[in-house]
Design a protein around this motif. Structure first.
Motif, PDB file in Angstrom:
ATOM      1  N   THR A   1       0.842  -1.200   0.000  1.00  0.00           N
ATOM      2  CA  THR A   1       0.000   0.000   0.000  1.00  0.00           C
ATOM      3  C   THR A   1       0.879   1.253   0.000  1.00  0.00           C
ATOM      4  O   THR A   1       0.622   2.205  -0.762  1.00  0.00           O
TER       5      THR A   1
ATOM      6  N   SER B   1       2.436   1.718  -3.414  1.00  0.00           N
ATOM      7  CA  SER B   1       1.455   2.222  -4.380  1.00  0.00           C
ATOM      8  C   SER B   1       1.244   3.723  -4.197  1.00  0.00           C
ATOM      9  O   SER B   1       1.164   4.480  -5.187  1.00  0.00           O
TER      10      SER B   1
ATOM     11  N   SER C   1       2.116   6.656  -6.992  1.00  0.00           N
ATOM     12  CA  SER C   1       1.139   7.656  -7.458  1.00  0.00           C
ATOM     13  C   SER C   1       1.681   9.068  -7.240  1.00  0.00           C
ATOM     14  O   SER C   1       1.560   9.942  -8.116  1.00  0.00           O
TER      15      SER C   1
END
Length: 167
Positions: A133, A136, A140
């Motif tokens: 997580t 990610s 981004s």
């Protein structure tokens, strides 16, 4: 056996104490049956002695007593054999119970080990999920930063070209 059974774990202790009570009950029943047979034989022998003392001669009384004695001995031997067979069955059952308890203990240890391993795997999966997580989110954020830099550079190139061509 009673003391050994009481010193075991509660779940095992209850089963063993129940079996032990059952065995003691069987043994007491056999003992009382033995006493009953022995007392019945002795009462019968005493009764026959009184009845025969005045009616038969010494040889017939002796033969009857010998017959009763043989019959009583045979009954006593049969009762002893039943007690021995019950004791043997009790010992076999006890050995089987101990074997089953050992198997159950090993299975319990295996289940506890599997449970511990499962918890460790679950913890590792949770950590991996958190790491993925975070990766990610960083990816981004990096995309937005790179996109912003490209837009700034394109605007800067467009301004430079505009000022160069307008002069």
């Amino acid at each position: 056996m009673d003391l050994e059974a009481r010193s075991l774990q509660p779940n095992v202790k209850a089963v063993l104490l129940a079996k032990l009570r059952e065995y003691k009950s069987d043994l007491n029943n056999l003992k009382s049956e033995h006493k009953r047979l022995a007392s019945a034989n002795s009462n019968q022998a005493a009764r026959d002695d009184l009845l025969e003392s005045g009616m038969a001669d010494a040889m017939s009384v002796s033969a009857n007593q010998r017959g009763r004695l043989m019959m009583s001995t045979e009954r006593l031997n049969e009762s002893s054999d039943r007690i021995k067979e019950s004791r043997r069955t009790m010992l076999e059952t006890e050995e089987l119970g101990v074997s089953i308890l050992q198997d159950l203990h090993q299975q319990r240890q295996s289940l506890l080990h599997a449970n511990d391993t499962l918890h460790r795997v679950d913890d590792n999966i949770s950590k991996s999920k958190k790491i993925l997580t975070n990766m990610s989110r960083r990816m981004s954020r990096n995309k937005w930063i790179i996109s912003s830099i490209i837009v700034v550079l394109v605007v800067a190139i467009a301004l430079i070209l505009y000022f160069k061509l307008s002069k």
